[in-house]
Design a protein around this motif. Sequence first.
Motif, PDB file in Angstrom:
ATOM      1  N   TRP A  57       0.841  -1.199   0.000  1.00 36.08           N
ATOM      2  CA  TRP A  57       0.000   0.000   0.000  1.00 36.08           C
ATOM      3  C   TRP A  57       0.874   1.246   0.000  1.00 36.08           C
ATOM      4  O   TRP A  57       0.618   2.192  -0.735  1.00 36.08           O
ATOM      5  N   TRP A  61       0.512   3.934  -2.801  1.00 36.02           N
ATOM      6  CA  TRP A  61      -0.207   5.148  -2.398  1.00 36.02           C
ATOM      7  C   TRP A  61       0.572   6.080  -1.480  1.00 36.02           C
ATOM      8  O   TRP A  61       0.124   7.187  -1.196  1.00 36.02           O
ATOM      9  N   TRP A  66      -2.751  13.561  -1.127  1.00 37.15           N
ATOM     10  CA  TRP A  66      -4.114  13.450  -0.622  1.00 37.15           C
ATOM     11  C   TRP A  66      -4.613  14.849  -0.290  1.00 37.15           C
ATOM     12  O   TRP A  66      -3.943  15.602   0.405  1.00 37.15           O
ATOM     13  N   GLU A  71      -8.955  11.086   4.337  1.00 38.85           N
ATOM     14  CA  GLU A  71      -9.212  10.182   3.211  1.00 38.85           C
ATOM     15  C   GLU A  71      -8.085   9.153   3.104  1.00 38.85           C
ATOM     16  O   GLU A  71      -8.325   7.978   2.848  1.00 38.85           O
ATOM     17  N   ARG A  72      -6.856   9.628   3.313  1.00 36.64           N
ATOM     18  CA  ARG A  72      -5.709   8.710   3.274  1.00 36.64           C
ATOM     19  C   ARG A  72      -5.875   7.606   4.316  1.00 36.64           C
ATOM     20  O   ARG A  72      -5.724   6.427   4.022  1.00 36.64           O
ATOM     21  N   SER A  74      -8.596   6.651   5.808  1.00 35.48           N
ATOM     22  CA  SER A  74      -9.773   5.839   5.483  1.00 35.48           C
ATOM     23  C   SER A  74      -9.428   4.795   4.427  1.00 35.48           C
ATOM     24  O   SER A  74      -9.799   3.620   4.552  1.00 35.48           O
ATOM     25  N   GLN A  75      -8.716   5.209   3.397  1.00 36.80           N
ATOM     26  CA  GLN A  75      -8.304   4.271   2.346  1.00 36.80           C
ATOM     27  C   GLN A  75      -7.341   3.218   2.896  1.00 36.80           C
ATOM     28  O   GLN A  75      -7.426   2.042   2.555  1.00 36.80           O
ATOM     29  N   ARG A  76      -6.451   3.652   3.756  1.00 36.33           N
ATOM     30  CA  ARG A  76      -5.490   2.723   4.355  1.00 36.33           C
ATOM     31  C   ARG A  76      -6.202   1.701   5.234  1.00 36.33           C
ATOM     32  O   ARG A  76      -5.885   0.504   5.204  1.00 36.33           O
ATOM     33  N   GLU A  78      -9.304   0.715   4.953  1.00 38.38           N
ATOM     34  CA  GLU A  78     -10.066  -0.177   4.076  1.00 38.38           C
ATOM     35  C   GLU A  78      -9.146  -1.228   3.447  1.00 38.38           C
ATOM     36  O   GLU A  78      -9.492  -2.412   3.378  1.00 38.38           O
ATOM     37  N   ALA A  79      -7.974  -0.796   3.015  1.00 41.47           N
ATOM     38  CA  ALA A  79      -7.008  -1.730   2.432  1.00 41.47           C
ATOM     39  C   ALA A  79      -6.550  -2.750   3.471  1.00 41.47           C
ATOM     40  O   ALA A  79      -6.390  -3.931   3.173  1.00 41.47           O
TER      41      ALA A  79
END
Length: 96
Positions: A57, A61, A66, A71-72, A74-76, A78-79
């Motif tokens: 990740w 990313w 960002w 958001e960063r 949140s995406q992390r 989720e991953a």
Amino acid sequence: MDTVLLLTALRDEEPVPDLALSLASFADDGSWEHPRLTQEELDREFKAALARAGQRWEEVWGNHSWDDPNERESQRAEARADAEREAIKELAGRAG
């Protein structure tokens, strides 16, 4: 065991098997052992899989710009949840 062999032969209309097995054929010579995973090994592999996923990740990313720091994260998160599910599936298959 003899009963199962006899009933199977009768069901399949095959000749009655010779059921005179020696006790030596049941000796524990280790050939029936299956590889086993310990909980410690499973935990170690789970942590390693999550570490690899986190590293991937970051490689993809980590340098991304960002607009929103939330958001960063949140995406992390989720991953990471996806990586946990995949690691659990893989380890459950191996442990099974």
